[in-house]
Design a protein around this motif. Sequence first.
Motif, PDB file in Angstrom:
ATOM      1  N   ARG A  82       0.836  -1.195   0.000  1.00 33.16           N
ATOM      2  CA  ARG A  82       0.000   0.000   0.000  1.00 33.16           C
ATOM      3  C   ARG A  82       0.870   1.244   0.000  1.00 33.16           C
ATOM      4  O   ARG A  82       1.702   1.434   0.877  1.00 33.16           O
ATOM      5  CB  ARG A  82      -0.895  -0.040   1.234  1.00 33.16           C
ATOM      6  N   PRO A  83       0.708   2.160  -0.977  1.00 33.67           N
ATOM      7  CA  PRO A  83       1.532   3.374  -1.014  1.00 33.67           C
ATOM      8  C   PRO A  83       1.120   4.349   0.073  1.00 33.67           C
ATOM      9  O   PRO A  83       0.003   4.291   0.590  1.00 33.67           O
ATOM     10  CB  PRO A  83       1.255   3.939  -2.416  1.00 33.67           C
ATOM     11  N   TRP A  84       2.004   5.287   0.393  1.00 37.29           N
ATOM     12  CA  TRP A  84       1.744   6.219   1.485  1.00 37.29           C
ATOM     13  C   TRP A  84       0.540   7.095   1.219  1.00 37.29           C
ATOM     14  O   TRP A  84      -0.203   7.456   2.131  1.00 37.29           O
ATOM     15  CB  TRP A  84       2.970   7.094   1.733  1.00 37.29           C
ATOM     16  N   ALA A 314       1.194  -6.086  11.381  1.00 37.74           N
ATOM     17  CA  ALA A 314       1.182  -5.395  10.092  1.00 37.74           C
ATOM     18  C   ALA A 314       0.806  -3.931  10.275  1.00 37.74           C
ATOM     19  O   ALA A 314       1.371  -3.044   9.630  1.00 37.74           O
ATOM     20  CB  ALA A 314       0.223  -6.079   9.134  1.00 37.74           C
ATOM     21  N   ARG A 315      -0.159  -3.650  11.175  1.00 37.96           N
ATOM     22  CA  ARG A 315      -0.568  -2.261  11.403  1.00 37.96           C
ATOM     23  C   ARG A 315       0.570  -1.441  11.982  1.00 37.96           C
ATOM     24  O   ARG A 315       0.685  -0.240  11.709  1.00 37.96           O
ATOM     25  CB  ARG A 315      -1.764  -2.209  12.366  1.00 37.96           C
ATOM     26  N   ALA A 316       1.410  -2.063  12.810  1.00 38.46           N
ATOM     27  CA  ALA A 316       2.508  -1.336  13.456  1.00 38.46           C
ATOM     28  C   ALA A 316       3.711  -1.143  12.539  1.00 38.46           C
ATOM     29  O   ALA A 316       4.626  -0.400  12.883  1.00 38.46           O
ATOM     30  CB  ALA A 316       2.950  -2.070  14.725  1.00 38.46           C
ATOM     31  N   ALA A 322      -0.894   1.700   7.125  1.00 40.71           N
ATOM     32  CA  ALA A 322      -2.185   1.084   7.418  1.00 40.71           C
ATOM     33  C   ALA A 322      -3.243   2.092   7.858  1.00 40.71           C
ATOM     34  O   ALA A 322      -4.409   1.727   7.989  1.00 40.71           O
ATOM     35  CB  ALA A 322      -2.020   0.016   8.506  1.00 40.71           C
ATOM     36  N   ALA A 323      -2.869   3.345   8.082  1.00 41.92           N
ATOM     37  CA  ALA A 323      -3.829   4.349   8.534  1.00 41.92           C
ATOM     38  C   ALA A 323      -4.646   4.868   7.365  1.00 41.92           C
ATOM     39  O   ALA A 323      -4.103   5.146   6.286  1.00 41.92           O
ATOM     40  CB  ALA A 323      -3.114   5.501   9.231  1.00 41.92           C
ATOM     41  N   HIS A 324      -5.940   4.995   7.579  1.00 41.97           N
ATOM     42  CA  HIS A 324      -6.848   5.576   6.588  1.00 41.97           C
ATOM     43  C   HIS A 324      -7.330   6.914   7.145  1.00 41.97           C
ATOM     44  O   HIS A 324      -7.910   6.973   8.228  1.00 41.97           O
ATOM     45  CB  HIS A 324      -8.033   4.646   6.327  1.00 41.97           C
TER      46      HIS A 324
END
Length: 338
Positions: A82-84, A314-316, A322-324
């Motif tokens: 996932r790109p930034w 994975a979130r860390a 991973a933030a939306h």
Amino acid sequence: MPPIPVVELPSTLDDVDADLVELNSQVPIPSQPFIITPRDHYGLYRRYVHSPPSFSPDNLTSVAHFADSPTFIKSQDDLRARPWWSGFGGSIQSAQTHYFTPFLNATTFRLMHWFYSGSVTKSLLELDRLVQEVLLAEDFDQAHLKEFRALKENHRLDSYQDASEDIHSSFSASDGWMETSVKIHIPADGVQHASEDTAPEFDIPGLFYRRPLEVIKAAFRESAAEQFHLTPFETFYQPSDDVPAEKTYGEVYSSPAMLDEHEKICSQPREGNCTLETVVAAVMLWSDSTHLASFGTASLWPIYMFLGNQSKYARAKPTAFAAHHLAYIPKACAQSLL
């Protein structure tokens, strides 16, 4: 795995009813069926309610999904990471092709970026970084440096303001971003009001936000959703058959709250004989002030969302992005309220 009780069948059919009554009084019958997986080499096993998942994302993950290291071999999955910019939406394509703005080209950008990053006193390591990140970069062109002057490029950076695009172009309507204002009541010193509603009202503009449902739908459409756990489960630890099983906790998708919500969703009647899989999206919301640079006072106050269906490892991982992003809260100073 917990031992399964072995029941000896009756010798004659006449004893069936009596034996069943005795059996029911001794062995508790579970209110719902469970699917139990075999123990792994750590002594862990899972227990699903009703049915197993349609797929297990753990079969698609590797250590590279949870940690970063220059020695890791990159797979095709890593290339589709996932790109930034996807946390804001999918329309920030210009950040990929015009990332060197406000400078004239990528070569000047890389040179100025090298100068302002890293240590204050350049070392041998910094010299190696100059060669690897600037001189050997694919978009580096010596011809771009014929008219280069550091003072001129520094002034270009300080005075840059993108006049060709809207100042809020990062919050594109095509990604669901909307702008609104917020009304707040501000009491005045020495003035008494009957209630908060009778205090003077001020309008604070510039609140950008996206609808949570649209953000959730976009998150499940991304390639990172391949690692989402769609069916919650309980985890138990039992190193051997002669040791009682212990329930373990570690992820949102194996928590009692997630299991309860999943049971509520599954127990609801379906509309139109729908046979699609029911999934609980575990929404985790956060908000804090974020500094935009290591110097100065420039900052933003975002509201962003994580999904508990994704592993905490994975979130860390910083490069997982991973933030939306859900919203950006504007700041209002006392001067603007007068």
